[in-house]
Design an enzyme around this catalytic site. Structure first.
Site, mmCIF file in Angstrom:
data_model
loop_
_atom_site.group_PDB
_atom_site.id
_atom_site.type_symbol
_atom_site.label_atom_id
_atom_site.label_comp_id
_atom_site.label_asym_id
_atom_site.label_seq_id
_atom_site.Cartn_x
_atom_site.Cartn_y
_atom_site.Cartn_z
ATOM 1 N N PRO A 9 -4.671 0.223 52.049
ATOM 2 C CA PRO A 9 -4.438 -0.757 50.995
ATOM 3 C C PRO A 9 -2.971 -0.971 50.638
ATOM 4 O O PRO A 9 -2.188 -0.024 50.589
ATOM 5 C CB PRO A 9 -5.192 -0.171 49.793
ATOM 6 C CG PRO A 9 -5.397 1.262 50.106
ATOM 7 C CD PRO A 9 -5.497 1.347 51.596
ATOM 8 N N ASN A 10 -2.673 -2.232 50.406
ATOM 9 C CA ASN A 10 -1.364 -2.715 49.946
ATOM 10 C C ASN A 10 -0.264 -2.678 51.017
ATOM 11 O O ASN A 10 0.830 -3.171 50.791
ATOM 12 C CB ASN A 10 -0.895 -1.954 48.682
ATOM 13 C CG ASN A 10 -1.895 -2.101 47.557
ATOM 14 O OD1 ASN A 10 -2.246 -3.218 47.200
ATOM 15 N ND2 ASN A 10 -2.394 -0.990 47.026
ATOM 16 N N ARG A 17 6.659 -5.712 48.859
ATOM 17 C CA ARG A 17 6.209 -4.745 47.862
ATOM 18 C C ARG A 17 7.257 -3.657 47.613
ATOM 19 O O ARG A 17 7.740 -3.035 48.570
ATOM 20 C CB ARG A 17 4.952 -4.098 48.450
ATOM 21 C CG ARG A 17 4.462 -2.876 47.770
ATOM 22 C CD ARG A 17 3.439 -2.133 48.633
ATOM 23 N NE ARG A 17 2.837 -1.084 47.839
ATOM 24 C CZ ARG A 17 2.204 -0.043 48.351
ATOM 25 N NH1 ARG A 17 2.069 0.084 49.659
ATOM 26 N NH2 ARG A 17 1.690 0.867 47.569
ATOM 27 N N TYR A 22 9.650 1.035 49.947
ATOM 28 C CA TYR A 22 9.005 0.796 51.245
ATOM 29 C C TYR A 22 9.837 -0.049 52.218
ATOM 30 O O TYR A 22 9.402 -0.271 53.347
ATOM 31 C CB TYR A 22 7.634 0.127 51.010
ATOM 32 C CG TYR A 22 6.688 1.003 50.212
ATOM 33 C CD1 TYR A 22 6.226 2.208 50.740
ATOM 34 C CD2 TYR A 22 6.266 0.642 48.926
ATOM 35 C CE1 TYR A 22 5.369 3.028 50.015
ATOM 36 C CE2 TYR A 22 5.397 1.458 48.191
ATOM 37 C CZ TYR A 22 4.957 2.648 48.745
ATOM 38 O OH TYR A 22 4.112 3.460 48.034
ATOM 39 N N ASN A 71 -1.868 5.388 58.158
ATOM 40 C CA ASN A 71 -1.330 5.434 56.800
ATOM 41 C C ASN A 71 -2.429 4.876 55.904
ATOM 42 O O ASN A 71 -2.633 3.659 55.839
ATOM 43 C CB ASN A 71 -0.062 4.582 56.698
ATOM 44 C CG ASN A 71 0.578 4.687 55.315
ATOM 45 O OD1 ASN A 71 -0.026 5.202 54.375
ATOM 46 N ND2 ASN A 71 1.793 4.184 55.197
ATOM 47 N N ALA A 74 -3.017 4.582 49.290
ATOM 48 C CA ALA A 74 -3.534 5.323 48.136
ATOM 49 C C ALA A 74 -4.847 6.048 48.431
ATOM 50 O O ALA A 74 -5.163 7.058 47.791
ATOM 51 C CB ALA A 74 -3.716 4.365 46.959
ATOM 52 N N GLU A 95 -1.461 11.612 60.279
ATOM 53 C CA GLU A 95 -1.294 10.946 58.975
ATOM 54 C C GLU A 95 0.183 10.627 58.780
ATOM 55 O O GLU A 95 1.034 11.495 58.977
ATOM 56 C CB GLU A 95 -1.780 11.907 57.880
ATOM 57 C CG GLU A 95 -1.493 11.413 56.473
ATOM 58 C CD GLU A 95 -1.957 12.405 55.391
ATOM 59 O OE1 GLU A 95 -2.867 13.220 55.648
ATOM 60 O OE2 GLU A 95 -1.377 12.343 54.292
ATOM 61 N N HIS A 97 3.214 8.571 56.219
ATOM 62 C CA HIS A 97 3.612 7.878 54.985
ATOM 63 C C HIS A 97 5.049 7.420 55.132
ATOM 64 O O HIS A 97 5.887 8.156 55.675
ATOM 65 C CB HIS A 97 3.486 8.794 53.766
ATOM 66 C CG HIS A 97 2.085 9.256 53.571
ATOM 67 N ND1 HIS A 97 1.112 8.442 53.050
ATOM 68 C CD2 HIS A 97 1.483 10.428 53.893
ATOM 69 C CE1 HIS A 97 -0.027 9.087 53.046
ATOM 70 N NE2 HIS A 97 0.150 10.296 53.555
ATOM 71 N N ARG A 104 7.320 12.212 44.810
ATOM 72 C CA ARG A 104 6.823 11.175 43.895
ATOM 73 C C ARG A 104 5.804 11.778 42.917
ATOM 74 O O ARG A 104 5.773 12.988 42.724
ATOM 75 C CB ARG A 104 6.252 10.013 44.714
ATOM 76 C CG ARG A 104 7.315 9.397 45.646
ATOM 77 C CD ARG A 104 6.765 8.243 46.451
ATOM 78 N NE ARG A 104 6.374 7.127 45.594
ATOM 79 C CZ ARG A 104 5.616 6.105 46.006
ATOM 80 N NH1 ARG A 104 5.185 6.074 47.262
ATOM 81 N NH2 ARG A 104 5.298 5.133 45.179
HETATM 82 C C1 DQA Z 1 2.133 5.522 51.070
HETATM 83 C C2 DQA Z 1 2.191 6.514 49.907
HETATM 84 C C3 DQA Z 1 0.966 6.362 49.031
HETATM 85 O O1 DQA Z 1 1.022 7.282 47.943
HETATM 86 C C4 DQA Z 1 0.892 4.959 48.457
HETATM 87 O O2 DQA Z 1 -0.273 4.799 47.681
HETATM 88 C C5 DQA Z 1 1.008 3.910 49.499
HETATM 89 C C6 DQA Z 1 1.950 4.095 50.605
HETATM 90 C C7 DQA Z 1 3.424 5.563 51.926
HETATM 91 O O3 DQA Z 1 3.386 5.062 53.042
HETATM 92 O O4 DQA Z 1 4.463 6.062 51.480
HETATM 93 O O5 DQA Z 1 0.390 2.854 49.418
HETATM 94 O O6 DQA Z 1 1.051 5.895 51.921
#
Ligand code: DQA
Length: 141
Positions: A9-10, A17, A22, A71, A74, A95, A97, A104
């Site tokens: 998501p996102n 964003r 990011y 990735n 959230a 995994e 990020h 954070r």
């Molecule tokens: C994320 C870190 C997550 O905590 C966050 O919710 C994201 C992006 C990252 O790539 O740093 O959406 O996965």
């Protein structure tokens, strides 16, 4: 090597964003860079904001692809279902990020998928994806 990158998501909003966290690049642009840097890898990219769709994708490829870089955004911190899907498939998952989740909010320090993954790469910006790919390449030698 057949390698799938999954973004949760996102992450479709990369480039728009929270750029200070990011970065400025869209994932589509970065994906093109990866494809040209690793011409021998058969890449697929999938993004969804929906937890069940991410699980369906893991099931769909998880018995015939060689590698998954994921990735989960959230959902990393909340989804038992994604963690279980990774445990249930054969394809190994790394995994990733973009941000350093450990620097954070505390709720980002927990991953419900990490234990079922080969490992985690966090905090290297978009380069986290490339590092995961390099790791898969070195494991396949
Ligand atoms: C994320 C870190 C997550 O905590 C966050 O919710 C994201 C992006 C990252 O790539 O740093 O959406 O996965």
């Amino acid at each position: 090597m057949k390698l799938l990158i999954i973004n949760g998501p996102n992450l479709n909003l990369l480039g728009k964003r929270e750029k200070s966290i990011y970065g400025e690049s869209t994932f589509e642009d970065y994906f093109k860079t990866l494809q040209s840097e690793f011409p021998k890898i058969e890449f697929e990219y999938y993004q969804s904001n929906v937890e069940g769709e991410l699980i369906n994708k893991l099931h769909e490829v998880g018995f015939n692809y060689n590698a998954i870089v994921m990735n989960a955004g959230a959902y990393t911190h909340t989804s038992i279902g994604i963690g279980d899907a990774i445990a249930g498939i054969e394809t190994p998952v790394i995994e990733v990020h973009i941000s350093n989740v450990y620097a954070r909010e505390e709720y980002r320090h927990q991953s419900l998928m990490a234990k079922n993954c080969v490992g985690i790469i966090a905090g290297m910006g978009l380069n986290s994806y490339k590092l995961a790919i390099l790791q898969f390449l070195s494991l396949s030698k």
